[in-house]
Motif scaffolding. Structure first.
Motif, PDB file in Angstrom:
ATOM      1  N   ASP A  39       1.083  -1.390  -0.079  1.00 36.42           N
ATOM      2  CA  ASP A  39      -0.427   0.009  -0.132  1.00 36.42           C
ATOM      3  C   ASP A  39       0.860   1.323   0.133  1.00 36.42           C
ATOM      4  N   THR A  40       0.079   2.390   0.420  1.00 35.74           N
ATOM      5  CA  THR A  40       1.591   3.624  -0.545  1.00 35.74           C
ATOM      6  C   THR A  40       2.054   4.196   1.261  1.00 35.74           C
ATOM      7  N   LYS A  41       1.217   3.302   2.155  1.00 33.88           N
ATOM      8  CA  LYS A  41       2.990   3.242   3.729  1.00 33.88           C
ATOM      9  C   LYS A  41       3.530   2.239   3.484  1.00 33.88           C
ATOM     10  N   SER A  42       3.282   0.973   2.796  1.00 30.13           N
ATOM     11  CA  SER A  42       4.370   0.270   3.470  1.00 30.13           C
ATOM     12  C   SER A  42       5.375   0.026   2.360  1.00 30.13           C
ATOM     13  N   ASN A  43       6.150  -0.572   3.274  1.00 25.15           N
ATOM     14  CA  ASN A  43       7.632  -1.183   2.507  1.00 25.15           C
ATOM     15  C   ASN A  43       7.997  -2.106   1.461  1.00 25.15           C
ATOM     16  N   ILE A  44       6.728  -3.313   2.359  1.00 23.10           N
ATOM     17  CA  ILE A  44       6.828  -4.479   2.012  1.00 23.10           C
ATOM     18  C   ILE A  44       6.471  -4.437   0.225  1.00 23.10           C
ATOM     19  N   LEU A  45       6.993  -5.426  -0.249  1.00 18.32           N
ATOM     20  CA  LEU A  45       6.734  -5.299  -1.709  1.00 18.32           C
ATOM     21  C   LEU A  45       6.458  -7.068  -1.482  1.00 18.32           C
ATOM     22  N   LYS A  46       4.850  -6.659  -2.380  1.00 17.84           N
ATOM     23  CA  LYS A  46       4.304  -7.760  -3.189  1.00 17.84           C
ATOM     24  C   LYS A  46       4.386  -8.087  -4.548  1.00 17.84           C
ATOM     25  N   VAL A  47       3.688  -9.399  -5.255  1.00 24.47           N
ATOM     26  CA  VAL A  47       3.633  -9.720  -6.451  1.00 24.47           C
ATOM     27  C   VAL A  47       1.904  -8.973  -7.088  1.00 24.47           C
ATOM     28  N   GLY A  48       2.631  -7.666  -7.836  1.00 29.12           N
ATOM     29  CA  GLY A  48       1.219  -6.855  -8.148  1.00 29.12           C
ATOM     30  C   GLY A  48       0.584  -7.587  -9.237  1.00 29.12           C
ATOM     31  N   HIS A  49       1.000  -7.742 -10.396  1.00 31.51           N
ATOM     32  CA  HIS A  49       0.813  -8.740 -11.438  1.00 31.51           C
ATOM     33  C   HIS A  49       1.758  -9.245 -12.026  1.00 31.51           C
ATOM     34  N   LYS A  50       1.060 -10.056 -13.101  1.00 34.37           N
ATOM     35  CA  LYS A  50       1.864 -11.262 -13.996  1.00 34.37           C
ATOM     36  C   LYS A  50       1.448 -11.121 -15.154  1.00 34.37           C
ATOM     37  N   GLY A  51       1.841 -11.835 -16.195  1.00 31.41           N
ATOM     38  CA  GLY A  51       1.116 -11.888 -17.151  1.00 31.41           C
ATOM     39  C   GLY A  51       2.084 -12.725 -18.521  1.00 31.41           C
ATOM     40  N   THR A  52       1.762 -13.065 -19.427  1.00 30.17           N
ATOM     41  CA  THR A  52       2.685 -13.698 -20.510  1.00 30.17           C
ATOM     42  C   THR A  52       2.601 -12.913 -21.634  1.00 30.17           C
ATOM     43  N   GLY A  53       2.426 -11.283 -21.612  1.00 27.99           N
ATOM     44  CA  GLY A  53       2.626 -10.406 -22.997  1.00 27.99           C
ATOM     45  C   GLY A  53       3.547  -9.267 -23.008  1.00 27.99           C
ATOM     46  N   GLY A  54       4.233 -10.040 -21.788  1.00 29.12           N
ATOM     47  CA  GLY A  54       5.751  -9.265 -22.265  1.00 29.12           C
ATOM     48  C   GLY A  54       6.276  -7.504 -21.746  1.00 29.12           C
ATOM     49  N   ILE A  55       7.094  -7.103 -21.954  1.00 29.99           N
ATOM     50  CA  ILE A  55       7.183  -5.838 -21.929  1.00 29.99           C
ATOM     51  C   ILE A  55       5.344  -4.870 -22.069  1.00 29.99           C
ATOM     52  N   ASP A  56       5.802  -5.288 -22.966  1.00 28.53           N
ATOM     53  CA  ASP A  56       4.279  -4.482 -23.592  1.00 28.53           C
ATOM     54  C   ASP A  56       3.285  -4.020 -22.310  1.00 28.53           C
ATOM     55  N   GLU A  57       2.934  -5.959 -21.913  1.00 28.12           N
ATOM     56  CA  GLU A  57       1.981  -6.139 -21.110  1.00 28.12           C
ATOM     57  C   GLU A  57       2.058  -5.628 -19.717  1.00 28.12           C
ATOM     58  N   LEU A  58       2.963  -5.693 -19.300  1.00 26.44           N
ATOM     59  CA  LEU A  58       3.818  -5.068 -18.450  1.00 26.44           C
ATOM     60  C   LEU A  58       3.009  -3.663 -17.807  1.00 26.44           C
ATOM     61  N   LYS A  59       3.640  -2.674 -18.933  1.00 30.18           N
ATOM     62  CA  LYS A  59       3.530  -1.338 -18.921  1.00 30.18           C
ATOM     63  C   LYS A  59       2.462  -0.751 -18.855  1.00 30.18           C
ATOM     64  N   GLU A  60       1.657  -1.651 -19.070  1.00 28.96           N
ATOM     65  CA  GLU A  60      -0.016  -1.549 -19.146  1.00 28.96           C
ATOM     66  C   GLU A  60      -0.632  -1.608 -17.348  1.00 28.96           C
ATOM     67  N   HIS A  61       0.716  -2.006 -16.453  1.00 25.98           N
ATOM     68  CA  HIS A  61      -0.041  -1.831 -14.925  1.00 25.98           C
ATOM     69  C   HIS A  61       1.349  -0.829 -14.139  1.00 25.98           C
ATOM     70  N   LEU A  62       2.279  -0.363 -15.268  1.00 23.34           N
ATOM     71  CA  LEU A  62       3.005   1.016 -14.796  1.00 23.34           C
ATOM     72  C   LEU A  62       1.754   2.142 -14.127  1.00 23.34           C
ATOM     73  N   LYS A  63       2.661   2.809 -12.793  1.00 22.20           N
ATOM     74  CA  LYS A  63       1.139   3.670 -12.781  1.00 22.20           C
ATOM     75  C   LYS A  63       2.740   5.067 -11.965  1.00 22.20           C
ATOM     76  N   GLU A  64       1.735   6.504 -12.606  1.00 26.13           N
ATOM     77  CA  GLU A  64       2.868   7.535 -12.159  1.00 26.13           C
ATOM     78  C   GLU A  64       2.699   7.859 -10.973  1.00 26.13           C
ATOM     79  N   ASP A  65       2.262   7.264  -9.885  1.00 28.88           N
ATOM     80  CA  ASP A  65       2.121   7.530  -8.523  1.00 28.88           C
ATOM     81  C   ASP A  65       2.812   6.570  -7.301  1.00 28.88           C
ATOM     82  N   GLU A  66       3.319   5.628  -8.231  1.00 26.30           N
ATOM     83  CA  GLU A  66       3.384   4.415  -7.315  1.00 26.30           C
ATOM     84  C   GLU A  66       5.685   4.170  -7.872  1.00 26.30           C
ATOM     85  N   ALA A  67       6.104   2.921  -7.527  1.00 23.11           N
ATOM     86  CA  ALA A  67       7.329   2.878  -7.419  1.00 23.11           C
ATOM     87  C   ALA A  67       7.301   1.524  -7.729  1.00 23.11           C
TER      88      ALA A  67
END
Length: 155
Positions: A39-67
């Motif tokens: 979450d926005t306060k946590s430093n703990i990472l989790k698997v947010g997404h995974k897929g089979t569509g390579g880098i182009d599919e991964l990009k769809e899940h990247l948000k401007e206000d997140e790392a």
């Protein structure tokens, strides 16, 4: 890969499971994972997404206000007989990310690379355009050393 490595920020056992899926070239279609913060306060990472569509599919899940940290399997070949697989680590820092989160990322990235250990290149990105599949393929070829298809490549 089967290593059991947990660090302060990568405690979730699903991270290792997802990493193994991406690395399993012969048995698994999953070719990317995206580690996000719980979450926005946590430093703990989790698997947010995974897929089979390579880098182009991964990009769809990247948000401007997140790392986030992505791990992508990329097939490469100079010709039909020289197939090989390379891995890319993506360090995403959205342009609207808070300064406090930005400040902690270098320490967190160190932990991430202890778990996602095998990659040919790291691609730091703050914009989707920096994650162009063709550009990444060129970077991988440059990092790989010998290029036997120089007559068809631009570098």
């Amino acid at each position: 890969m089967g290593l059991i490595i947990h660090t302060k920020y990568t405690q979730d056992p699903e991270i290792l499971k997802a990493y193994d899926e991406v690395c399993d070239v012969d048995k698994n279609e999953v070719n990317w994972i995206l580690l996000t913060f719980a979450d926005t306060k946590s430093n703990i990472l989790k698997v947010g997404h995974k897929g089979t569509g390579g880098i182009d599919e991964l990009k769809e899940h990247l948000k401007e206000d997140e790392a986030a940290f992505g791990y992508v399997r990329v097939p490469m070949s100079n010709d039909p007989l020289s197939q090989r697989t390379k891995f890319v680590l993506v360090s995403w820092i959205g342009q609207q990310l808070s300064y406090m989160r930005r400040a902690r990322l270098s320490v967190q990235k160190s932990d991430v690379t202890k778990v996602l250990r095998y990659f040919s290149i790291e691609v730091p990105a703050t914009e989707h355009a920096e994650l162009d599949a063709d550009d990444i393929l060129v970077q991988l070829k440059k990092a790989g050393g010998a290029n036997y298809d120089r007559q068809t490549s631009n570098y």
